[in-house]
Design a protein around this motif. Structure first.
Motif, short mmCIF file in Angstrom:
data_model
loop_
_atom_site.label_atom_id
_atom_site.label_comp_id
_atom_site.label_asym_id
_atom_site.label_seq_id
_atom_site.Cartn_x
_atom_site.Cartn_y
_atom_site.Cartn_z
N GLY A 1 -17.15 36.40 25.70
CA GLY A 1 -17.99 36.58 26.84
C GLY A 1 -17.12 37.54 27.89
N THR A 2 -17.66 37.88 28.91
CA THR A 2 -17.21 38.47 30.03
C THR A 2 -16.58 37.63 31.20
OG1 THR A 2 -18.69 40.24 29.55
CG2 THR A 2 -17.58 40.46 31.90
N PRO A 3 -15.30 37.79 31.55
CA PRO A 3 -14.65 37.23 32.71
C PRO A 3 -15.55 37.60 33.90
CG PRO A 3 -13.23 39.02 31.90
CD PRO A 3 -14.47 38.95 31.02
N GLU A 4 -15.47 36.67 34.73
CA GLU A 4 -15.84 36.62 36.23
C GLU A 4 -15.11 37.44 37.05
OE1 GLU A 4 -18.93 35.63 37.53
OE2 GLU A 4 -19.17 34.59 35.44
N PRO A 5 -15.44 38.07 38.03
CA PRO A 5 -14.26 38.87 38.95
C PRO A 5 -13.04 37.81 39.39
CG PRO A 5 -16.53 39.27 39.87
CD PRO A 5 -16.57 38.26 38.81
N ALA A 6 -12.00 38.35 39.03
CA ALA A 6 -10.66 37.87 39.39
C ALA A 6 -10.35 36.76 38.64
CB ALA A 6 -10.47 37.38 40.84
N GLU A 7 -11.25 36.44 37.44
CA GLU A 7 -10.72 35.49 36.44
C GLU A 7 -9.68 35.90 35.46
OE1 GLU A 7 -13.69 31.93 34.57
OE2 GLU A 7 -14.15 34.27 34.11
N SER A 8 -8.93 34.86 35.11
CA SER A 8 -7.94 35.30 34.22
C SER A 8 -8.63 35.04 32.94
CB SER A 8 -6.62 34.39 34.37
OG SER A 8 -7.02 33.00 33.89
N ALA A 9 -7.80 35.38 31.77
CA ALA A 9 -8.46 35.47 30.60
C ALA A 9 -8.13 33.82 30.15
CB ALA A 9 -7.46 36.22 29.64
N GLN A 10 -7.36 32.95 30.39
CA GLN A 10 -7.22 31.92 29.99
C GLN A 10 -8.43 30.88 30.61
OE1 GLN A 10 -4.51 33.57 31.35
NE2 GLN A 10 -3.25 33.83 29.47
N ALA A 11 -8.74 31.05 31.91
CA ALA A 11 -9.54 30.57 32.45
C ALA A 11 -11.33 31.10 32.12
CB ALA A 11 -9.79 30.79 34.10
N ALA A 12 -11.29 32.39 31.75
CA ALA A 12 -12.53 32.85 31.26
C ALA A 12 -12.64 32.12 29.72
CB ALA A 12 -12.48 34.25 31.08
N ALA A 13 -11.69 32.16 29.06
CA ALA A 13 -11.91 31.53 27.64
C ALA A 13 -12.46 30.02 27.79
CB ALA A 13 -10.55 31.56 26.90
N GLY A 14 -11.83 29.21 28.56
CA GLY A 14 -12.21 27.78 28.81
C GLY A 14 -13.58 27.93 29.41
N ARG A 15 -14.18 28.60 30.20
CA ARG A 15 -15.30 28.67 30.80
C ARG A 15 -16.29 29.09 29.79
NH1 ARG A 15 -18.55 32.39 32.10
NH2 ARG A 15 -16.64 34.13 32.53
N ILE A 16 -16.17 30.15 29.16
CA ILE A 16 -16.89 30.66 27.97
C ILE A 16 -17.29 29.65 26.92
CG2 ILE A 16 -17.27 32.40 26.23
CD1 ILE A 16 -15.55 34.20 28.26
N VAL A 17 -16.24 29.03 26.34
CA VAL A 17 -16.49 27.95 25.36
C VAL A 17 -17.33 26.73 25.83
CG1 VAL A 17 -15.38 26.24 23.74
CG2 VAL A 17 -14.39 28.50 24.10
N TYR A 18 -16.92 26.52 27.19
CA TYR A 18 -17.89 25.35 27.64
C TYR A 18 -19.21 25.73 27.77
CZ TYR A 18 -19.45 21.51 30.27
OH TYR A 18 -20.39 20.51 30.73
N GLU A 19 -19.55 26.90 28.28
CA GLU A 19 -21.08 27.34 28.68
C GLU A 19 -21.79 27.50 27.18
OE1 GLU A 19 -20.45 30.77 31.07
OE2 GLU A 19 -20.37 29.64 32.57
N LEU A 20 -21.04 27.90 26.25
CA LEU A 20 -21.72 28.24 24.81
C LEU A 20 -21.86 27.12 24.21
CD1 LEU A 20 -19.98 31.58 23.70
CD2 LEU A 20 -22.43 31.41 24.74
N THR A 21 -20.76 26.09 24.03
CA THR A 21 -20.75 25.11 23.14
C THR A 21 -20.83 23.64 23.74
OG1 THR A 21 -18.15 24.98 23.09
CG2 THR A 21 -19.20 26.63 21.45
N GLY A 22 -20.24 23.58 24.82
CA GLY A 22 -20.27 22.11 25.50
C GLY A 22 -18.66 21.64 25.32
N TYR A 23 -18.02 22.32 24.51
CA TYR A 23 -16.75 21.72 24.21
C TYR A 23 -15.94 22.11 25.49
CZ TYR A 23 -17.23 20.64 19.40
OH TYR A 23 -17.81 20.17 18.29
N LEU A 24 -14.67 20.90 25.85
CA LEU A 24 -13.91 21.37 26.89
C LEU A 24 -12.58 21.73 26.30
CD1 LEU A 24 -14.14 18.45 29.25
CD2 LEU A 24 -14.88 20.63 29.56
N VAL A 25 -12.09 22.93 26.53
CA VAL A 25 -10.90 23.42 26.15
C VAL A 25 -9.87 24.13 26.91
CG1 VAL A 25 -12.06 24.10 24.04
CG2 VAL A 25 -11.90 25.87 25.80
N ASP A 26 -8.56 24.24 26.91
CA ASP A 26 -7.67 24.77 27.59
C ASP A 26 -7.11 26.18 27.14
OD1 ASP A 26 -5.73 24.98 29.47
OD2 ASP A 26 -4.30 23.59 28.69
N GLY A 27 -7.50 27.02 27.72
CA GLY A 27 -6.92 28.46 27.45
C GLY A 27 -5.28 28.32 27.43
N SER A 28 -4.53 28.88 26.49
CA SER A 28 -3.23 28.51 26.92
C SER A 28 -2.25 29.88 26.45
CB SER A 28 -2.55 27.55 25.97
OG SER A 28 -2.65 27.56 24.63
#
Length: 126
Positions: free
Chosen positions: A35-62
């Protein structure tokens, strides 16, 4: 790219667990949650948010495997994510049949960047 730096373009989440990769249905093939990151969002934070919004899984982008060139809005970031919950919570936008945990050896038909394929090859159990 440094940890926490805002990113533009597309972020792809590389969610690995127990020798398997999380794939989502994308049109007529399987691919990484992205997905697309929000303004000022890091790639790691965006990855975690995107996975949660699409799948419901909690993840930590590292770890960022593929960082876009600075200023490019068409670039792709691939971020390794560690699974924090073994079961998804309710509310992911994709149906269960649109999710697949594929063993690394079975990802040949998936739409994956070379950096992700290299990562998986280096982490495939013997």
């Amino acid at each position: 790219m440094t940890l926490g730096q805002a990113v533009a373009g597309t972020v792809q989440a590389v969610v690995v667990y127990d020798g398997r990769l999380l794939l989502v249905a994308r049109h007529d093939r399987w691919g990484l949650p992205s997905g697309t990151p929000e303004p000022a969002e890091s790639a790691q934070a965006a990855a975690g948010r995107i996975v949660y919004e699409l799948t419901g899984y909690l993840v930590d982008g590292s770890q960022t495997l593929q960082a876009p060139e600075s200023g490019r809005t068409d670039a792709v970031s691939a971020v390794v994510c560690h699974l924090l919950s073994e079961a998804p919570s309710e509310g992911g936008s994709l149906a269960p049949e649109q999710l697949r945990w594929a063993p690394f050896a079975e990802t040949a038909g998936a739409d994956l960047p070379d950096s992700v394929r290299d990562y998986l090859q280096g982490h495939t159990p013997a």
